[in-house]
Scaffold this active site. Structure first.
Site, PDB file in Angstrom:
ATOM      1  N   PRO A 249       4.668  10.489  -1.405  1.00 31.34           N
ATOM      2  CA  PRO A 249       5.496  11.336  -2.275  1.00 31.34           C
ATOM      3  C   PRO A 249       5.119  11.321  -3.755  1.00 31.34           C
ATOM      4  O   PRO A 249       5.877  10.848  -4.599  1.00 31.34           O
ATOM      5  CB  PRO A 249       6.903  10.763  -2.055  1.00 31.34           C
ATOM      6  CG  PRO A 249       6.655   9.312  -1.803  1.00 31.34           C
ATOM      7  CD  PRO A 249       5.375   9.233  -1.031  1.00 31.34           C
ATOM      8  N   CYS A 250       3.975  11.907  -4.075  1.00 34.46           N
ATOM      9  CA  CYS A 250       3.578  11.986  -5.480  1.00 34.46           C
ATOM     10  C   CYS A 250       4.515  12.893  -6.281  1.00 34.46           C
ATOM     11  O   CYS A 250       4.538  12.831  -7.513  1.00 34.46           O
ATOM     12  CB  CYS A 250       2.131  12.444  -5.617  1.00 34.46           C
ATOM     13  SG  CYS A 250       1.699  13.922  -4.708  1.00 34.46           S
TER      14      CYS A 250
END
Length: 280
Positions: A249-250
């Site tokens: 989850p950047c």
């Protein structure tokens, strides 16, 4: 939820992400997806968990700043609570296997990667997977499907790439379906098989320890890895090389000022992801 309803919610998220700063009214969003206001609000709230108006409110700068203030030590708290590995995605544990140095050197020679494009809540989505697990998630952007595909394929120069919708669809279903629609008995463990340098893999693993719906800064990631805060640029580069969007989850990383920063697949998509997670 029917496919048509799923598509309506996806269209609404895309529109909100593109126009959130204009604070669109419920009627305007409903018109975009060709629904009346009552039915649209009911559908959106059932899927996302809150009303469209509340959803838009979580995309503001002030909300981002408050989230950072509230979650100042979010990574430390996650570890203190007993999380010894990656966080949960839709209540499904995600395990990570990194390519060995020898395999990295071989440039994926002999590896079979199956891929396909799928319709998803955040737009057209490219899934790539091997027998050892999911190895790529990308999203269609202004470059078009071929260039987006080529960008992902370049990571595996000597691999055999095989288009296979049926093989990749279960991954799509597991990753993006509404949590209530996922059968845990069929999807007990989501495995990732990723290619990256030792530093990149460490950064990606740190990202996966950020709890769903919460935000951290590049500096927070640097501290987590016992690096100087000035290493934020290197952290940002590694984050930008993330091969498995959404799962790693950047989109949960923003600047310490509260500003959102960039996103490989477009800021509107990052906003939709952040809002979706914060709402649900």
């Amino acid at each position: 939820m029917t496919q048509n309803s799923y598509d309506k919610v996806a269209q609404a998220l895309e529109f909100i992400a593109d126009h959130w700063d204009e604070q669109p009214e419920l009627s305007e969003i409903a018109t975009q997806v060709r629904m009346n206001e009552f039915n649209f609000q009911k559908l959106f709230s059932e899927w996302v968990g809150i009303s469209p108006k509340k959803f838009i409110s979580v995309l503001t700068l002030e909300h981002a700043k408050q989230s950072l203030a509230d979650n100042e030590s979010v990574l430390g708290a996650a570890l203190d609570s007993g999380l010894s590995g990656p966080s949960r995605l839709h209540d499904l544990f995600v395990s990570v296997e990194a390519m060995t140095p020898g395999e990295y050197k071989q440039q994926a020679k002999g590896l079979k990667i199956r891929y396909a494009w799928h319709r998803g809540i955040f737009g057209e989505t490219l899934i790539l997977a091997t027998e050892r697990g999911l190895c790529g998630v990308a999203f269609l952007d202004s470059r078009g499907k071929q260039e987006c595909f080529d960008d992902m394929a370049r990571r595996w120069p000597l691999a055999q790439l095989i288009e296979d919708f049926d093989y990749t669809y279960p991954y799509m279903e597991q990753i993006f379906n509404h949590p209530d629609q996922v059968d845990p008995s069929k999807h007990a463990n989501l495995k990732l098989f990723i290619k990256g340098s030792e530093f990149q893999v460490k950064v990606w693993q740190a990202l996966m320890e950020i709890p769903k719906g919460q935000l951290v800064t590049y500096g927070d990631i640097a501290k987590k890895l016992d690096m100087k805060t000035g290493a934020a640029r290197a952290i940002g580069t590694a984050i930008g090389s993330n091969p498995v969007g959404w799962v790693i989850p950047c989109h949960r990383v923003i600047r310490n000022t509260g500003y959102l920063g960039g996103y490989r697949w477009g800021l509107p998509r990052k906003l939709a992801m952040m809002g979706y997670e914060a709402a649900s």
